[in-house]
Design an enzyme around this catalytic site. Structure first.
Site, PDB file in Angstrom:
ATOM      1  N   ASP A  37       0.705  -1.292  -0.069  1.00  0.00           N
ATOM      2  CA  ASP A  37       0.188   0.018  -0.054  1.00  0.00           C
ATOM      3  C   ASP A  37       0.820   1.273   0.086  1.00  0.00           C
ATOM      4  OD1 ASP A  37      -2.248  -1.074   0.352  1.00  0.00           O
ATOM      5  OD2 ASP A  37      -2.459  -1.731   1.925  1.00  0.00           O
ATOM      6  N   GLY A  38       1.930   1.136   0.734  1.00  0.00           N
ATOM      7  CA  GLY A  38       2.649   2.699   0.759  1.00  0.00           C
ATOM      8  C   GLY A  38       3.305   2.892  -0.594  1.00  0.00           C
ATOM      9  N   GLU A  83      -6.525   9.593   2.934  1.00  0.00           N
ATOM     10  CA  GLU A  83      -7.122  10.681   3.964  1.00  0.00           C
ATOM     11  C   GLU A  83      -5.853  11.548   4.371  1.00  0.00           C
ATOM     12  OE1 GLU A  83      -3.909   7.986   5.114  1.00  0.00           O
ATOM     13  OE2 GLU A  83      -6.200   6.974   4.996  1.00  0.00           O
ATOM     14  N   THR A 141     -11.498   2.143   3.188  1.00  0.00           N
ATOM     15  CA  THR A 141     -11.041   0.892   3.804  1.00  0.00           C
ATOM     16  C   THR A 141      -9.485   0.856   4.316  1.00  0.00           C
ATOM     17  OG1 THR A 141     -10.143   0.641   1.552  1.00  0.00           O
ATOM     18  CG2 THR A 141     -12.475  -0.474   2.139  1.00  0.00           C
ATOM     19  N   ALA A 146      -9.444   5.279   7.875  1.00  0.00           N
ATOM     20  CA  ALA A 146     -10.924   5.576   8.597  1.00  0.00           C
ATOM     21  C   ALA A 146     -11.477   4.144   8.870  1.00  0.00           C
ATOM     22  CB  ALA A 146     -11.399   6.185   7.273  1.00  0.00           C
ATOM     23  N   SER A 158      -9.835   1.514  10.111  1.00  0.00           N
ATOM     24  CA  SER A 158      -9.451   0.935  11.336  1.00  0.00           C
ATOM     25  C   SER A 158      -9.767   1.925  12.543  1.00  0.00           C
ATOM     26  CB  SER A 158      -7.829   1.003  11.380  1.00  0.00           C
ATOM     27  OG  SER A 158      -7.197   0.536  10.247  1.00  0.00           O
TER      28      SER A 158
END
Length: 316
Positions: free
Chosen positions: A92-93, A167, A207, A210, A212
């Protein structure tokens, strides 16, 4: 060119570019992951074999087994000029890093997940051959994902601007102290509370952080903004879903310790007491290349390994 003229190992007619119309793909990989390095080698070999040029960052070239035909470029705003696609190999990073290039250039991003979840990714490590085939034949669709424009004010003056795909989170900087904030939607106050912070997210980011923090999962087709408190010490500090043209704001109270703004967990700026963070729909989307027509529901079930045993479906 006819099928009989195709490059060996390449799919059909589009296997090589037409004369005078060279094709180039930019490749971004997590060079710290052995799996990403090996995957990059396979993708590069497949694309070059089919007559498609490959471009990578010069600063990463030493960590990748690249043939001499690969174009090396320095990181700059125009690094994707002339490229038709950005392929990202990693977790993801790395995908969020790729999104920074994709947004700046408008070039679609195709993610191959080598991490744990990879909601932004379109393919998995075992799909590398399919990825190359789809790129060569241009068998992919492009969709746009909403972004966030983020503005920080100190003493009424604009102190910082940023953006995010997932986010923008306002968080406490001191672990032992709560961050006191007042949240606002469309110029009106909503609630004041102390806690670990507030996440303002897009549907794409629903997903991620937010989720988490207890926020809802929002389908990507839904145009909306999310505001999700993080570990709030309050009776009413619930996740909010607002209109896509709403303006969300988080004000760090004067008597509280300073906070920190994080955008996609990659870019950060300190928020002194009294700072105000405003979040609105981004003017520039990120474009994602899609290989599959699977519904987001199926993607959600697969990525989170949700139990669906016993489902019978609608009666026929």
């Amino acid at each position: 060119m006819t099928t009989s003229d195709a490059v060996p190992g390449c799919p059909g007619t589009p296997g090589a570019p037409e004369a005078g119309a060279p094709r180039t793909v930019f490749l971004l990989a997590h060079t710290g992951r052995p799996a990403a390095v090996r995957s990059a080698e396979l993708v590069v070999q497949g694309l070059l074999r089919c007559g498609i040029g490959v471009r990578v960052l010069a600063e990463e070239a030493a960590d990748l087994p690249l043939p001499a035909a690969v174009e090396l470029v320095a990181a700059a705003d125009d690094v994707l000029d002339g490229c038709e696609l950005l392929i990202v190999l990693g977790g993801d990073g790395t995908l969020l890093r790729g999104a920074e290039f994709a947004r700046e250039s408008g070039v679609p991003m195709l993610g191959v997940n080598l991490g744990r979840v990879g909601f932004l990714a379109e393919a998995e490590r075992d799909d590398l051959d399919k990825v190359v085939d789809r790129v060569v034949t241009r068998s992919y669709e492009v969709e746009e994902r909403m972004t966030l424009d983020v503005l920080v004010r100190n003493d009424g003056q604009i102190a910082h601007t940023d953006w995010a795909l997932n986010e923008a989170s306002v968080e406490k900087a001191a672990r032992e102290r709560l961050l006191e904030v007042v949240t606002e939607v469309d110029g009106r106050p909503v609630s004041r509370f102390g806690g670990d912070g507030v996440v303002c997210a897009t549907p794409t980011g629903s997903t991620a952080y937010a989720f988490s923090a207890g926020g809802p999962v929002v389908w990507p087709e839904v145009e909306a903004l999310l505001m999700v408190p993080i570990s709030a010490h309050a009776l009413f500090a619930k996740p909010l879903v607002t209109a896509p043209d709403s303006v969300l704001a988080v004000e760090v109270q004067p008597q509280t310790p300073h906070g920190v703004l994080w955008c996609d967990g990659r870019r950060t700026v300190e928020l002194p007491a009294g700072a105000r963070v405003e979040v609105r729909r981004g003017a520039v989307p990120v474009r994602l290349a899609r290989l599959h027509h699977a519904s987001f529901t199926d993607r959600l079930v697969a990525k989170f390994a949700l139990p669906v045993a016993g489902w019978r479906g609608a009666p026929q």
